[in-house]
Each structure stands twice: as C-alpha cells, then as structure tokens.
Design an enzyme around this catalytic site. Structure first.
Site, PDB file in Angstrom:
ATOM      1  N   TYR A  73     -75.355  56.147  73.548  1.00 41.81           N
ATOM      2  CA  TYR A  73     -75.892  54.884  74.058  1.00 41.81           C
ATOM      3  C   TYR A  73     -76.968  54.349  73.119  1.00 41.81           C
ATOM      4  CZ  TYR A  73     -78.490  51.650  77.066  1.00 41.81           C
ATOM      5  OH  TYR A  73     -79.136  50.546  77.576  1.00 41.81           O
ATOM      6  N   SER A 119     -82.250  47.843  73.814  1.00 38.79           N
ATOM      7  CA  SER A 119     -82.980  48.823  74.629  1.00 38.79           C
ATOM      8  C   SER A 119     -84.123  49.415  73.818  1.00 38.79           C
ATOM      9  CB  SER A 119     -82.049  49.949  75.093  1.00 38.79           C
ATOM     10  OG  SER A 119     -82.793  50.994  75.715  1.00 38.79           O
TER      11      SER A 119
END
Length: 254
Positions: free
Chosen positions: A160, A147
């Site tokens: 995350y 990400s």
C-alpha cells in the site's frame, strides 16, 4: 456564492469515506459532481440525494476501475451525463480518490495481494487521468489522494505504501506536463482518518489511542478535514500551487 459554481467535477470512489466527503464539499461550493462508485450503488445514490436536498447538482456513475474496459465505461457514462448537464463533455476537476487499503507486511505479501493493490491504487488513477485529460479544461485541477505513509515508513502496509509513493510521483509528473495548460496537480496525504478503511483500528481503545497520539492535536482525522483541503485545491485560490504533496495528518510524526 460558492467558489466552484459552474464547475464540473469527477470524484472517483465517492460513495463513502473521504471520497464521499469530498463530493459533498465540492457540491457545497457549487460544482456539479459526478459521484463514481465501484460497488456501492446505494451509497452513491444517497450521496447524490444529500447533495440535491440542499440545492446542489450531482449524478452517480458506476464503473469497475480495475480494468481498462471499466475505465472506458466510466467515461462513456460520464460523457453522457455531463452532456446533459452542460452541452459538452468537458470537466474542470478530477479527484483520484478510489483506492483500497491493505494491512499486509512484506512477509505476508503475495503476488495476488500486490497486484490487487497496484491495480486499484496505481493503474486506475493513471488510466483514469489519461482518459480525463482530453476532457479536462485548461485551467482545471487534478487532486490525487495519497497518504502520509510515503513520509512515515509503515512496514505493516508495505505494498500500500509503495502504491501511494507512485501517486506522489504521478502528481509531480503531471504537474510538469500540464503546466502549459495551467492545470494544477497536487496530492493530499491523509493520516489516519475515521473511515471504513480504518474502522478496525478505531473500534478498539488501544487503536483509538494509537491514532490520536500520532497527531500533535491528539485526535484522529475526519473525512471533512481532507475534503476542505480538496475544495481549496479545486478552487482558483490554489492557482499558484502545483506539484505539491500536502500533508494532512495533523502533524503526525513531526
């Protein structure tokens, strides 16, 4: 003729979102695709049918990747399906896509929420890869879905972001280890993509504006934007690229 004809791919978390789009794209290039799902059996079946309707080959495999037993179950089922297809249990492409999003700040993080995201986003790809390596052909490819939050600090997704940082490190470690086998290992770092994970953000005008304004192209990403990159990394066209983190955020926060 597609660039992946004769290849066999395993895509984890392929019943929806980015994984679904990658499975469809690899099949479009001619690969036989194992569509892994955790809970979305009907959705995975729909992906397989969509692939078969246009002449492709695929199978759906359900397994819980949160435990080592579940990962072992995944490969037991995969071996059987790949043996039926090719006569061996060897694969060419592994896409570690399965993961969970988690909008939780440091202050809101609990031991349970931290362990949940690490179990699926870090532990699962590590042990899936470990199980896959004896089955992965020399000259194959591993594609990890990371990400852009490892580049752009996002405190609202604290654990995350940490989990995806681990994926970036895993990518470089594997690339170094597997170079002698000519296996390429790369990670894709998407920005905000129009998937179920970001549905809450994109259902409101303010969220839509925020997502679009991040990119220099003034739009949010679509799953096919990531899938096309994955298809390139899975093909021999990317044979001289390994250990790389490919930003796929549309130039967000340049």
């Amino acid at each position: 003729m597609g660039k992946l004809v004769g290849k066999i791919a395993l895509v984890t978390g392929a019943s929806r979102g980015i994984g679904r789009s990658i499975a469809l794209r690899l099949a479009q290039e001619g690969a036989f695709v194992a569509v892994h799902y955790g809970k979305g059996q009907m959705e995975a079946g729909a992906v397989v049918r969509q692939i078969e309707q246009v002449g492709g080959r695929a199978c759906a495999i359900g397994a819980d990747l949160s435990t080592l037993e579940g990962i072992h179950d995944l490969f037991t089922k995969l071996d059987n399906r790949v043996l039926e297809h090719s006569g061996s249990n060897q694969i060419d492409i592994l896409v570690n896509n399965a993961g969970i999003g988690q909008i939780v700040t440091l202050e809101e993080t609990t031991e349970e929420s931290f362990e949940e995201v690490m179990k699926i986003n870090v532990k699962a790809p590590l042990f899936v890869t470990k199980q896959a390596l004896p089955r992965l052909k020399d000259g194959g490819s591993i594609i990890n879905i990371s990400s852009f939050v490892t580049r752009v600090a996002s405190p609202s997704v604290f654990a995350y972001s940490m989990s995806k940082g681990a994926i970036d490190t895993l990518t470089r470690l594997l690339a170094k280890q597997l170079g002698s086998r000519h296996i390429t290992v790369n990670a894709i770092q998407p920005g905000i993509i129009n998937t179920e994970m970001n549905a809450e953000t994109l259902q409101h005008p303010d969220g839509q504006k925020y997502a679009a304004d991040l990119s220099i192209f003034k739009r949010w990403g679509e799953p096919k934007d990531v899938a096309d990159i994955a298809a390139f990394l899975a093909s021999s066209d990317s044979r001289w690229i390994t250990g790389q983190l490919l930003d796929a955020s549309g130039g967000s926060h340049l």
